[in-house]
Design a protein around this motif. Structure first.
Motif, short mmCIF file in Angstrom:
data_model
loop_
_atom_site.label_atom_id
_atom_site.label_comp_id
_atom_site.label_asym_id
_atom_site.label_seq_id
_atom_site.Cartn_x
_atom_site.Cartn_y
_atom_site.Cartn_z
N TYR A 18 0.83 -1.21 0.00
CA TYR A 18 0.00 0.00 0.00
C TYR A 18 0.86 1.26 0.00
N GLU A 19 1.99 1.20 0.69
CA GLU A 19 2.86 2.37 0.80
C GLU A 19 3.88 2.45 -0.34
N GLY A 20 3.72 1.63 -1.38
CA GLY A 20 4.52 1.81 -2.58
C GLY A 20 5.63 0.82 -2.83
N LYS A 21 5.65 -0.29 -2.09
CA LYS A 21 6.69 -1.28 -2.30
C LYS A 21 6.09 -2.66 -2.57
N PHE A 52 -0.62 -2.05 -7.48
CA PHE A 52 -0.15 -1.20 -6.38
C PHE A 52 0.89 -0.18 -6.82
N GLU A 53 1.67 -0.49 -7.84
CA GLU A 53 2.58 0.54 -8.38
C GLU A 53 1.78 1.67 -9.01
N GLN A 56 0.23 3.79 -6.23
CA GLN A 56 1.23 4.65 -5.60
C GLN A 56 1.55 5.84 -6.49
N SER A 57 1.62 5.61 -7.79
CA SER A 57 1.92 6.69 -8.73
C SER A 57 0.77 7.70 -8.78
N PRO A 60 -0.15 9.02 -4.23
CA PRO A 60 0.96 8.80 -3.30
C PRO A 60 0.64 9.19 -1.85
N TRP A 84 -8.06 8.39 1.06
CA TRP A 84 -7.49 8.70 -0.25
C TRP A 84 -7.60 10.20 -0.49
#
Length: 125
Positions: A18-21, A52-53, A56-57, A60, A84
């Motif tokens: 969720y946090e971008g990884k 998820f990528e 995140q994009s 963010p 969100w």
């Protein structure tokens, strides 16, 4: 099955993605096969990573809070509060199935937007 380890790993997996990884989350917590039941996400690990990528994009600054975590047998359920952009708030319930090696191998979820008005005084948590 170690229920406490599975609970810890489900939270860590989902928070990391969720946090971008998401790629790192998959490498660390997912087994060889990953079955996806969310119709907006392609099946398999690459579908999860791509989704998820993209999130995140595009978003963010989204946040997640884990409200509850329940485990039984090889399943873990997460009850979360997501915020969100634009203060859109959602209640999510995610279910993860773990394989015999303690890796996540299947996912289901249900997502509901938190309404501005309610017919009762109770929170959704």
């Amino acid at each position: 099955m170690n229920l406490e380890v599975n609970k810890k790993n489900a939270i860590a997996f989902y928070q990391m993605a969720y946090e971008g990884k998401p790629r790192e989350a998959v490498e660390k917590y997912v087994g060889d096969d990953y079955i996806q039941h969310n119709p907006d996400v392609a099946n398999g690990t690459q579908g999860f990573i791509d989704y998820f990528e993209r999130m995140q994009s595009e978003y963010p600054n989204k946040t997640i809070k884990f409200v509850r975590c329940i485990a039984e047998d090889n399943l873990v359920a997460l009850h979360t509060h997501q915020i969100w952009p634009g203060n859109d708030q959602y209640v999510t319930m995610d279910f993860f199935r773990f394989d015999v090696e303690g890796k996540i191998c299947e996912h289901w979820d249900s997502i509901q937007q938190i309404p501005e008005k309610s017919a009762n005084p109770n929170s959704m948590y």
